[in-house]
Enzyme design. Structure first.
Site, mmCIF file in Angstrom:
data_model
loop_
_atom_site.group_PDB
_atom_site.id
_atom_site.type_symbol
_atom_site.label_atom_id
_atom_site.label_comp_id
_atom_site.label_asym_id
_atom_site.label_seq_id
_atom_site.Cartn_x
_atom_site.Cartn_y
_atom_site.Cartn_z
ATOM 1 N N THR A 1 -87.985 39.841 20.041
ATOM 2 C CA THR A 1 -87.223 40.455 18.615
ATOM 3 C C THR A 1 -86.924 39.339 17.659
ATOM 4 O O THR A 1 -87.713 39.552 16.613
ATOM 5 C CB THR A 1 -86.036 41.203 18.899
ATOM 6 O OG1 THR A 1 -86.059 42.176 19.898
ATOM 7 C CG2 THR A 1 -85.421 41.522 17.673
ATOM 8 N N ALA B 1 -89.272 21.756 2.681
ATOM 9 C CA ALA B 1 -89.174 20.985 3.756
ATOM 10 C C ALA B 1 -90.147 19.931 3.505
ATOM 11 O O ALA B 1 -89.925 18.678 4.071
ATOM 12 C CB ALA B 1 -89.694 21.325 5.033
ATOM 13 N N VAL C 1 -74.826 31.213 16.856
ATOM 14 C CA VAL C 1 -73.555 31.579 16.732
ATOM 15 C C VAL C 1 -73.694 32.331 15.295
ATOM 16 O O VAL C 1 -73.943 31.790 14.270
ATOM 17 C CB VAL C 1 -72.256 30.448 16.389
ATOM 18 C CG1 VAL C 1 -71.046 31.246 15.767
ATOM 19 C CG2 VAL C 1 -72.396 29.716 17.618
ATOM 20 N N GLY D 1 -75.735 34.732 14.265
ATOM 21 C CA GLY D 1 -76.868 34.847 13.687
ATOM 22 C C GLY D 1 -77.465 34.024 12.283
ATOM 23 O O GLY D 1 -77.529 32.830 12.451
ATOM 24 N N ILE E 1 -75.740 33.654 9.604
ATOM 25 C CA ILE E 1 -74.843 32.918 8.719
ATOM 26 C C ILE E 1 -74.714 31.281 9.242
ATOM 27 O O ILE E 1 -74.835 30.973 10.333
ATOM 28 C CB ILE E 1 -73.409 33.297 9.268
ATOM 29 C CG1 ILE E 1 -73.316 34.861 8.968
ATOM 30 C CG2 ILE E 1 -72.275 32.429 8.446
ATOM 31 C CD1 ILE E 1 -72.100 35.331 9.682
ATOM 32 N N GLY F 1 -79.112 51.997 19.088
ATOM 33 C CA GLY F 1 -79.755 50.449 19.176
ATOM 34 C C GLY F 1 -78.735 49.409 18.831
ATOM 35 O O GLY F 1 -79.096 48.201 18.866
ATOM 36 N N LYS G 1 -70.043 31.923 22.058
ATOM 37 C CA LYS G 1 -70.132 31.473 20.680
ATOM 38 C C LYS G 1 -68.946 30.922 20.233
ATOM 39 O O LYS G 1 -68.800 29.848 19.709
ATOM 40 C CB LYS G 1 -70.240 32.816 19.734
ATOM 41 C CG LYS G 1 -71.880 33.508 19.840
ATOM 42 C CD LYS G 1 -71.735 34.821 19.323
ATOM 43 C CE LYS G 1 -73.214 35.459 19.462
ATOM 44 N NZ LYS G 1 -73.066 36.860 18.892
ATOM 45 N N GLY H 1 -80.156 40.559 14.957
ATOM 46 C CA GLY H 1 -81.501 41.130 14.218
ATOM 47 C C GLY H 1 -82.540 40.044 14.159
ATOM 48 O O GLY H 1 -82.307 38.829 14.123
#
Lengths: 443, 443
Positions: free
Chosen positions: B16, B36, B135, B137, B139, B190, B208, B305
């Protein structure tokens, strides 16, 4: 741990923020050194009020009246500009860069107007100009936009980025008071300045939105292209009606990627009450960033004040301490994108901006008024989301009654709305200037 | 813009998150390169399911079944570990470091348990191990703690850092359903895995919280010292009573600086409903950080996600791209503090943790019960904040009736509360196991 001596910092201006920077650096010096790997010491302070400056720094730093003495001191590595404004601050920042100093500043007005010149000079000289404190005080929103969200194509940024106006709007809602009354209270409490123009007219928020726009989309700072509307005309009635329709009114700085350009605007905005940002109260700030990969993120904290702003200034000092001996190529670009990879996306004129609208019409309470008004909207292709019609509440001349008619529209181009507003305003049954407030779903 | 060829990345695992990283890097490659200063390309992917991997990456990258082939490839600069777990992932990360590769990982379990070993190896080898995705996702909370708030002595961090449990708690509240029912719904949608143990028992949140604790206070990762309590025993009734008292129940990961050490704990927590974090609903995450200079800040977004997590992984790739040729001394320390300046603050045992409490006692509806219960609390020195006594609602044997007695206490040490709970539980009028949920004002 490095054995290097502390990096030497010169402060230009030691008022509210400057004294906070000095105090926090002193209090947390060990904690900061453990993070930065090197001490950070303010060794020189310039302030016209040398007496006050000395009373703050004691023997810890040399105090001078002449800012140029700080810039000329070869021992100083970083100059922190906390004077504010476009005038002498601009000259001093340019001179500091020319002298090869790194610069940390909280001056959003300066960067929003003269940023291109300043960043170009810094780039040419190989020094950093850091400005975390310039937007949303202690919230690390510049770092989030510039480093934390680099994976994303940013879609929009919307923020409560002026604490004074958010305090006023919160009080207006809580207490049902009108703007003028609350402004006086805010001034008494120190939340608003004696001359509150920059805050209440949206100019301060527009400076910050301009910087976020550049960081989000890789465009030059273009304050002169920003649409700016403050909160001085807001009435308690509109806050109340918005609430009844499930919305809060916030002064938002908004920048959005759209077909053919970028929107850049500050204005009072209806936001759904269930959104987190709608629940940011008092003098707090919050910024919502929408990215294509990350989705919605929000950053919240104190947007002003001595130590919250100092927190951001010192974070910049630590960043500069970490990076100042590194190859300039490895530093984070001033405006998030490499200087040679900036975009020429134009700021679109306000007429082309698309939002929802809240309209309040003071109308005669007689048959056909709603049909006339909605007919004009229909012919303009403007779709209605909700209507709130109040009972007649006022007896006018000759026994006629008046009422408020509130309409929420779906997304409409501002130009289209302006034409429709003119047509509605011309109706004989519309008895007062129509109130128009923009609406954003932020979804 | 640099003329360097793209930095080469090898993915270990393309499920995923991995497919999200690949997709976002492809879609936004130009935007990312403009930031970058150099392209970032996934040129090699290892996955046991080579067919699926090939269907995702097409001809863009070499696909292998053997992760060690990626590590052994001298062209690969950065290895992204997305396998998860403590087993093979640990070996591969250590081997990648040994081979001189920078590592980006989303593996909180691995770092919370084996972080000290991994960061020490990376330090010795002069490579970076970046873990923004570990930690909350998408954020950028690691960056905020490690760089954005460096000025501060952090006082506490409290976060909704597991989306599955926040979804379940939101649904329990919205629909008044009990845990088991909502878990099944979450699995169907899910939001919860077939084996949801790590989420619902609080283990994922504790991983976390352990990482945030190390970053906030400069202590080593100490997952084995964390107190961990999940949400499986929560009942709809407690969520309802909490609501009546002005609170929401959230599963929080909390780490706090206290006299003589650091608290590190995960448990269901009553939070005042007016706090922003109490209004974080569904699968969203939010972390509140309290610093002595900045005050309260909050960071909100999707905690899991494919693309939100990819957003964090790619932000790390950009950071590594910017810094990998720089002197290791100028990089941000893995755990926010320089390795030689870590603290030995101990994680305090749970008995010494001080919080408020929500208690629900199922009691016989007869005179003297409230006096008995409050007498025990008074003798233990536990101060009562609020009492909610319901009308008798159930007829027991021989015509006796029962009722719920809800008590909120002020701050109390856990050890004191445990003793008082035992005494109350021994009362003949207390008819069922007492429900105890901790309460934090987060002010």
């Amino acid at each position: 741990m490095s054995n290097l001596p502390p990096i030497q910092v010169g402060l230009l201006g030691i008022g509210t923020v400057g004294s906070g920077v000095f105090r926090v650096l002193q209090r947390n010096q060990e904690e900061i050194r453990r993070r930065a790997g090197r001490g950070i010491a303010i060794t020189m302070v310039a302030d016209l009020d040398t007496g006050r400056a000395r009373s703050i720094v004691g023997d810890a730093a040399q105090v001078v009246a002449d800012a140029r003495a700080v810039i000329a001191n070869p021992a100083i590595d970083i100059v922190v500009e906390l004077i504010g404004g476009y005038g002498i601050a601009r000259q001093l920042v340019m001179e500091a860069i020319e002298a090869g100093k790194h610069v940390v500043t909280a001056n959003k007005a300066l960067l929003a107007v003269h940023g291109s010149e300043i960043f170009a000079a810094a780039q040419a000289k190989g020094v950093m100009v850091a400005f975390e404190a310039a937007v949303a005080g202690g919230i690390p929103i510049i770092k989030a936009l510039r480093e934390g969200l680099t994976a994303n194509r940013i879609q929009w940024v919307a923020g409560i980025i002026n604490g004074t106006t958010n305090f006023i709007l919160s009080e207006m809602r809580d207490k049902g008071l009108d703007f003028d009354v609350v402004l006086k209270e805010a001034q008494r409490l120190g939340y608003a300045e004696a001359d509150p123009t920059f805050d209440i007219e949206g100019i301060d928020a527009a400076h910050k939105a301009t910087l976020m726009s550049a960081l989000a989309f890789g465009i030059p700072v273009q304050f002169d292209k920003a649409y700016v509307e403050g909160i001085t005309k807001l009435q308690a009635a509109d806050i109340r009606y918005a609430e009844q329709l499930g919305y809060r009114i916030k002064l938002l700085g908004i920048t959005k990627r759209v077909d053919g350009g970028v929107e850049l605007r500050v204005h009072p905005t209806l936001v759904p009450a269930r959104r987190l940002i709608a629940n940011v109260e008092g003098a707090m700030n919050a910024v919502v960033v929408q990215g294509d990969a990350v989705g919605t993120t929000l950053y919240y904290g104190k947007g002003a004040g001595s130590e919250p702003t100092a927190s951001a200034v010192i974070a910049d000092l630590v960043d500069v301490t970490r990076l100042h001996t590194a190859d300039p190529q490895h530093r984070v670009p001033h405006l998030a994108f490499q200087p040679h990879a900036m975009s020429d996306l134009a700021v679109v004129p306000m007429e082309r901006v698309v939002t929802g609208y809240y309209l309040r019409l003071r109308v005669a309470d007689q048959p056909g008024v709603l049909a006339d008004v909605t007919g004009i909207l229909a012919r303009a292709g403007i779709s209605i989301d909700a209507v709130l019609q109040r009972e007649a509440d006022e007896v006018g001349g000759e026994g006629s009654t008046q009422t408020d008619l509130i309409i929420l529209t779906h997304d409409t181009a501002e130009g289209t709305m302006n034409a429709a507003l003119a047509a509605m305003q011309a109706l004989p049954t519309v008895l007062a200037p129509i109130v128009r407030i923009r609406k954003e779903e932020l979804a």
